[in-house]
Design a protein around this motif. Structure first.
Motif, PDB file in Angstrom:
ATOM      1  N   TYR A  39       0.923  -1.194  -0.065  1.00  8.50           N
ATOM      2  CA  TYR A  39       0.081   0.162  -0.106  1.00  8.50           C
ATOM      3  C   TYR A  39       1.023   1.386   0.114  1.00  8.50           C
ATOM      4  O   TYR A  39       0.507   2.131  -0.550  1.00  8.50           O
TER       5      TYR A  39
ATOM      6  N   ARG B 232      -4.703   0.617   3.108  1.00  6.25           N
ATOM      7  CA  ARG B 232      -5.334   0.193   2.401  1.00  6.25           C
ATOM      8  C   ARG B 232      -6.517   1.104   1.444  1.00  6.25           C
ATOM      9  O   ARG B 232      -6.562   1.361   0.391  1.00  6.25           O
ATOM     10  N   ARG B 233      -7.322   1.703   2.656  1.00  5.69           N
ATOM     11  CA  ARG B 233      -8.265   2.689   2.292  1.00  5.69           C
ATOM     12  C   ARG B 233      -7.650   4.003   1.565  1.00  5.69           C
ATOM     13  O   ARG B 233      -8.345   4.486   0.828  1.00  5.69           O
TER      14      ARG B 233
ATOM     15  N   TRP C 256      -6.275   1.134   7.347  1.00  3.97           N
ATOM     16  CA  TRP C 256      -6.340   2.302   6.710  1.00  3.97           C
ATOM     17  C   TRP C 256      -5.604   2.699   5.559  1.00  3.97           C
ATOM     18  O   TRP C 256      -5.848   3.443   4.721  1.00  3.97           O
TER      19      TRP C 256
END
Length: 295
Positions: free
Chosen positions: A142, A244-245, A242
């Motif tokens: 990420y 990843r988001r 988070w």
């Protein structure tokens, strides 16, 4: 009844670090284990300590025939596999300009191709049992770090291997998860800290929780829970979810701004340290012939 009791779990990179901790935890839950690693001495020591319900295979994940043989060991011992954990991983030192090309290739071979070989060899048995596949990626999928391009690329690739596999085998009753960790107190991280002052400085420059190292025990606890639940994602610590988001922001110019400033200083420093070391991998990894270890 414990959902892991009696289940057959194959773990690569099982001799140290995350793999070793997960093996201990699952064994306490009553699982039967197939422990796979290239490093025979600690592998056999762990198996002897755990005692019953354990089979071992000395295997190199970069060799599909070797992994086929490891899976066969587990099937012969226990009748089949219910879970496979593709955990083996290494890292290299140095920027794209400075890293030994052979070390770069080996990281890709172990971390990405090795995960494919592990899954490929285990999948027929996992399909038979309608089991669970866990592919160990990283928070680096990420938020990539400069000076770790091989590791970053391999872990991003591993994430998408899991994503594609999930779509391929869902109709067969197989669940697929990927694990994403920040800094874990594994041999891989400890060796990088010992070898490279630039790595230690980089960790210290990260804000708040991003700079902290999580214990192997806490990581193993989250893996244990995630495997029992057949989770789609295992995040260690929990805030990694988070990342990843927030991935689109982290990989934007704004998100990269502070890292670019730090990299301007630390990448040249790290490359100089790698040149002085005379190697682009840890001494232990090199002693294993650039073989795999738990990530």
């Amino acid at each position: 009844m414990d959902s892991l009791a009696g289940k057959v779990v194959l773990i690569t990179g099982a001799a140290r670090g995350i793999g070793e901790e997960v093996a201990r935890r699952l064994h306490r839950r009553g699982a039967r284990l197939v422990l796979v690693d290239l490093d025979e001495v600690p592998l056999n020591a762990l198996a002897a300590e755990l005692g019953d319900r354990v089979a071992t295979a000395v295997a190199d994940v970069t060799d599909l025939r070797s992994m086929d043989a490891a899976v066969a060991t587990g099937v012969d011992a226990f009748g089949g596999l219910d879970v496979v954990v593709a955990n083996a991983g290494i890292c290299s030192y140095g920027s794209v300009l400075a890293v030994d090309p052979a070390a770069f290739r080996r990281v890709i071979d172990v971390n990405l191709v090795g995960a494919f070989h592990t899954v490929r060899a285990a999948l027929p048995s996992i399909i038979d049992s309608r089991g669970y596949v866990l592919v160990v990626s990283s928070a680096a999928a990420y938020a990539p770090a400069p000076g770790m391009a091989a590791y970053d690329a391999s872990k991003a690739g591993v994430e998408h291997l899991a994503n594609a596999l999930r779509l391929e085998v869902a109709h067969r009753g197989v669940d697929v998860g990927s694990a994403h960790m920040a800094w874990i107190d594994t041999p891989l991280v400890r060796e990088a800290k010992a070898d490279l002052e630039s790595f230690r400085t980089m960790l210290g420059s990260l804000p708040g929780p991003l700079s902290r190292t999580t214990s192997v025990q806490e990581c193993g606890k989250r893996f244990e829970k995630g495997i029992a639940k057949r989770s789609r994602h295992i995040d260690v610590p929990g805030w990694v979810a988070w990342l990843r988001r927030l991935r689109p922001i982290l990989q934007s110019r704004l998100g990269e701004r502070d890292t670019r400033r730090t990299a301007a200083v630390l990448v040249p420093q790290g490359d100089a340290e790698v040149e002085a070391l005379g190697r682009s991998v840890s001494a232990r990894t090199r002693a294993l012939g650039d073989g795999h270890t738990a990530g």
